[in-house]
Design a protein around this motif. Sequence first.
Motif, PDB file in Angstrom:
ATOM      1  N   GLU A  35       0.843  -1.192   0.000  1.00  0.00           N
ATOM      2  CA  GLU A  35       0.000   0.000   0.000  1.00  0.00           C
ATOM      3  C   GLU A  35       0.880   1.245   0.000  1.00  0.00           C
ATOM      4  N   LYS A  37       2.113   4.951   0.618  1.00  0.00           N
ATOM      5  CA  LYS A  37       1.908   5.922   1.692  1.00  0.00           C
ATOM      6  C   LYS A  37       2.260   7.319   1.193  1.00  0.00           C
ATOM      7  N   TYR A  39       3.949  10.876   1.400  1.00  0.00           N
ATOM      8  CA  TYR A  39       5.201  11.346   1.975  1.00  0.00           C
ATOM      9  C   TYR A  39       5.483  12.748   1.439  1.00  0.00           C
ATOM     10  N   GLY A 121      10.132   0.876   2.919  1.00  0.00           N
ATOM     11  CA  GLY A 121       8.823   0.612   3.482  1.00  0.00           C
ATOM     12  C   GLY A 121       8.778   0.988   4.948  1.00  0.00           C
ATOM     13  N   GLU A 122       7.596   0.858   5.514  1.00  0.00           N
ATOM     14  CA  GLU A 122       7.387   1.259   6.908  1.00  0.00           C
ATOM     15  C   GLU A 122       8.182   0.383   7.874  1.00  0.00           C
ATOM     16  N   LEU A 123       8.227  -0.921   7.597  1.00  0.00           N
ATOM     17  CA  LEU A 123       8.937  -1.857   8.462  1.00  0.00           C
ATOM     18  C   LEU A 123      10.188  -2.350   7.757  1.00  0.00           C
ATOM     19  N   ILE A 143       9.609   7.097   3.961  1.00  0.00           N
ATOM     20  CA  ILE A 143       8.779   5.889   4.012  1.00  0.00           C
ATOM     21  C   ILE A 143       7.627   6.089   3.031  1.00  0.00           C
ATOM     22  N   TYR A 145       5.788   3.293   1.458  1.00  0.00           N
ATOM     23  CA  TYR A 145       4.818   2.200   1.315  1.00  0.00           C
ATOM     24  C   TYR A 145       4.769   1.392   2.607  1.00  0.00           C
ATOM     25  N   SER A 146       3.687   0.650   2.756  1.00  0.00           N
ATOM     26  CA  SER A 146       3.554  -0.259   3.888  1.00  0.00           C
ATOM     27  C   SER A 146       3.150  -1.637   3.366  1.00  0.00           C
ATOM     28  N   VAL A 147       3.355  -2.631   4.187  1.00  0.00           N
ATOM     29  CA  VAL A 147       3.046  -4.017   3.821  1.00  0.00           C
ATOM     30  C   VAL A 147       1.968  -4.548   4.753  1.00  0.00           C
ATOM     31  N   SER A 148       0.932  -5.149   4.170  1.00  0.00           N
ATOM     32  CA  SER A 148      -0.133  -5.776   4.954  1.00  0.00           C
ATOM     33  C   SER A 148      -0.199  -7.263   4.626  1.00  0.00           C
ATOM     34  N   ASN A 175       8.642 -10.566   5.901  1.00  0.00           N
ATOM     35  CA  ASN A 175       7.214 -10.293   6.077  1.00  0.00           C
ATOM     36  C   ASN A 175       6.361 -11.356   5.399  1.00  0.00           C
TER      37      ASN A 175
END
Length: 232
Positions: A35, A37, A39, A121-123, A143, A145-148, A175
């Motif tokens: 996803e 994000k 910035y 990414g976020e993590l 940062i 993007y993030s991963v779900s 992840n």
Amino acid sequence: MHILLTRPLEDSKDLIMRFKELGHQVSHLPVITIEKKDYEDPNYNEFRGIIFTSSNAIKNLDISKINKDIFCFCVGNATEKIAKEKGFQNIFTAEGNVSNLKEIILQNFDPKNGNLIYVSGELVSYDLDKELKIEGYYVKRIINYSVSSIEKLSDEFVGQLKNSIPEIVFIYSENSARSYLNLLKKYNLIDNWMDTNLMCLGEKSSAVLNEIKWKKIFLFNPGEEEYLLYKI
């Protein structure tokens, strides 16, 4: 052979087609979603180098304001490929390992040459920006993007999987490994992989899945997937 790919479709479609052309059965189970994000764009003219530890960092970045001759440091071949497609010219690439990427930066970029920008990414599993700051670099992290994790599978797919357990599973990140493990536990599939070869991008990914009994575990770099089929 029956092969299970776990990356999002955008990253898997070429490999799916290639494996099918070779006569293999391919199942696709994307275990994570990416996803974008929001910035704040920095002044890219203030930076002499840019760091990418994921191809998703490049895909979710507006590169229109970036000088493509900037020093570009990529974690691995898959990230390098996207960087080249986006027009970056001065690329230095590690072999899929962030600690190796740090060493490449230390060897090829003097902190006196200017500032670095790190897009991720976020993590992250390795605090590359903090490690570089200890070495005397100025690093700004973005940062983007993030991963779900995927948390639900269709009953049809679970049934198909139980009836035909793949001989090979490809896992591309830590992840993804965690998400895959959680899905196997949720759908009571944890004990079905004794005749399956696990292909992992890095030791951290394989470590997450060590509680499962596999036939064999292989480590690989992006681009080696087809080659690995001949090692089994």
